[in-house]
Motif scaffolding. Structure first.
Motif, PDB file in Angstrom:
ATOM      1  N   ARG A 202       9.782   1.884 -11.395  1.00 19.38           N
ATOM      2  CA  ARG A 202      10.852   2.466 -10.558  1.00 19.38           C
ATOM      3  C   ARG A 202      12.149   1.667 -10.705  1.00 19.38           C
ATOM      4  O   ARG A 202      13.245   2.220 -10.638  1.00 19.38           O
ATOM      5  N   HIS A 203      12.023   0.360 -10.920  1.00 19.22           N
ATOM      6  CA  HIS A 203      13.219  -0.447 -11.176  1.00 19.22           C
ATOM      7  C   HIS A 203      13.807  -0.121 -12.552  1.00 19.22           C
ATOM      8  O   HIS A 203      15.034  -0.101 -12.720  1.00 19.22           O
TER       9      HIS A 203
ATOM     10  N   ARG B 103       2.386  -3.624  -8.811  1.00 24.20           N
ATOM     11  CA  ARG B 103       3.630  -4.231  -9.325  1.00 24.20           C
ATOM     12  C   ARG B 103       4.100  -3.519 -10.593  1.00 24.20           C
ATOM     13  O   ARG B 103       5.299  -3.364 -10.813  1.00 24.20           O
ATOM     14  N   GLY B 104       3.141  -3.059 -11.419  1.00 22.07           N
ATOM     15  CA  GLY B 104       3.501  -2.281 -12.603  1.00 22.07           C
ATOM     16  C   GLY B 104       4.178  -0.976 -12.218  1.00 22.07           C
ATOM     17  O   GLY B 104       5.231  -0.613 -12.763  1.00 22.07           O
TER      18      GLY B 104
ATOM     19  N   PRO C  19      13.569  -3.153  -2.236  1.00 23.34           N
ATOM     20  CA  PRO C  19      14.811  -2.388  -2.479  1.00 23.34           C
ATOM     21  C   PRO C  19      14.602  -0.910  -2.787  1.00 23.34           C
ATOM     22  O   PRO C  19      15.568  -0.155  -2.897  1.00 23.34           O
ATOM     23  N   LEU C  20      13.347  -0.485  -2.949  1.00 29.82           N
ATOM     24  CA  LEU C  20      13.099   0.881  -3.419  1.00 29.82           C
ATOM     25  C   LEU C  20      13.026   1.895  -2.288  1.00 29.82           C
ATOM     26  O   LEU C  20      12.571   1.593  -1.198  1.00 29.82           O
ATOM     27  N   ASN C  21      13.466   3.114  -2.606  1.00 32.28           N
ATOM     28  CA  ASN C  21      13.309   4.233  -1.686  1.00 32.28           C
ATOM     29  C   ASN C  21      12.337   5.214  -2.349  1.00 32.28           C
ATOM     30  O   ASN C  21      12.729   6.031  -3.177  1.00 32.28           O
TER      31      ASN C  21
ATOM     32  N   ASP D 134      13.334   7.240  -7.898  1.00 35.81           N
ATOM     33  CA  ASP D 134      11.968   7.781  -7.841  1.00 35.81           C
ATOM     34  C   ASP D 134      11.995   9.288  -7.583  1.00 35.81           C
ATOM     35  O   ASP D 134      11.116  10.025  -8.041  1.00 35.81           O
ATOM     36  N   GLN D 135      13.011   9.753  -6.872  1.00 35.31           N
ATOM     37  CA  GLN D 135      13.132  11.183  -6.549  1.00 35.31           C
ATOM     38  C   GLN D 135      13.402  12.044  -7.790  1.00 35.31           C
ATOM     39  O   GLN D 135      13.172  13.248  -7.773  1.00 35.31           O
ATOM     40  N   ASP D 136      13.919  11.422  -8.846  1.00 34.36           N
ATOM     41  CA  ASP D 136      14.239  12.173 -10.070  1.00 34.36           C
ATOM     42  C   ASP D 136      13.033  12.391 -10.973  1.00 34.36           C
ATOM     43  O   ASP D 136      13.111  13.124 -11.964  1.00 34.36           O
ATOM     44  N   LEU D 137      11.917  11.732 -10.633  1.00 28.43           N
ATOM     45  CA  LEU D 137      10.730  11.755 -11.487  1.00 28.43           C
ATOM     46  C   LEU D 137       9.636  12.628 -10.880  1.00 28.43           C
ATOM     47  O   LEU D 137       9.392  12.579  -9.674  1.00 28.43           O
TER      48      LEU D 137
END
Length: 208
Positions: free
Chosen positions: A57-58, A51-52, A30-32, A67-70
């Motif tokens: 990211r979840h 997995r960690g 589900p991640l981008n 993830d783009q905000d980090l």
């Protein structure tokens, strides 16, 4: 399993903990991810680390971020683009994120006997109230390590040493909180810290 625990410390600060039970694919799908993150996760040799990384990211998503905000600075310290402060941790099957309006740090550690072997590397002042014969010795050592690790993440200053520059005021496990000091380059900093235990793990964090 999605979110394991959410702790609202105050109106500006929240801790969220994830229990990592999903497969790599289930977490990844589900991640981008931005290209740097994709490179990082694909370059990891251990699936446990992958997995960690993905579970963090979840957790970001649980806070309303992607993830783009980090992003990370030159010292490897994470930051959020909106200016809020963040700290990240993962250990074996748990990961944690703390987000606040103020500087923060968080750490999760598995409670293991082997911490006794390295205690002399990070404990100094604390030996005044710790005894290796204490029933809760390993757990309290783990709390001390977690608090010092959290402070180190908050400061992100190369040259700081757990044993020499950080000290944790006496506490009992039932307290769930204590005070810690940093004594570095002729300056002293006082911090409130908190900790909790679950499923053989300890989570410690700095309370702004």
């Amino acid at each position: 399993m999605p979110l394991y625990k959410s702790i609202s410390i105050n109106s500006q600060t929240t801790v969220k903990i994830w229990k990592i039970e999903e497969s790599y694919d289930a977490l990844f799908q589900p991640l981008n991810l931005k290209s740097q993150s994709l490179q990082r996760v694909l370059g990891m040799k251990s699936e446990l680390h992958q997995r960690g990384f993905l579970s963090v990211r979840h957790l970001l998503h649980e806070f309303g971020y992607t993830d783009q905000d980090l992003y990370y600075d030159d010292h490897g310290k994470p930051h959020l683009k909106d200016g809020k402060h963040i700290s990240i941790t993962h250990s074996f099957t748990f990961s944690g994120v703390i987000v606040s309006d103020n500087e923060v740090g968080i750490d999760i550690e598995k409670q293991r006997e082997k911490i006794e072997v390295i205690a002399h590397k990070f404990v100094d002042y604390e030996y005044n109230y710790l005894k290796s014969t204490d029933e809760d010795y390993i757990n309290r050592l783990t709390v001390i390590w977690g608090i010092k690790e959290s402070l180190y993440k908050l400061f992100a200053t190369p040259g700081m040493l757990f044993k020499e520059h950080f000290l944790v005021i006496p506490f009992m496990l039932k307290d769930g909180e204590t005070v810690a000091w940093i004594d570095y380059e002729n300056k002293k900093y006082r911090y409130n810290t908190a900790f909790l235990e679950f499923e053989g793990f300890t989570c410690a964090y700095v309370v702004p």
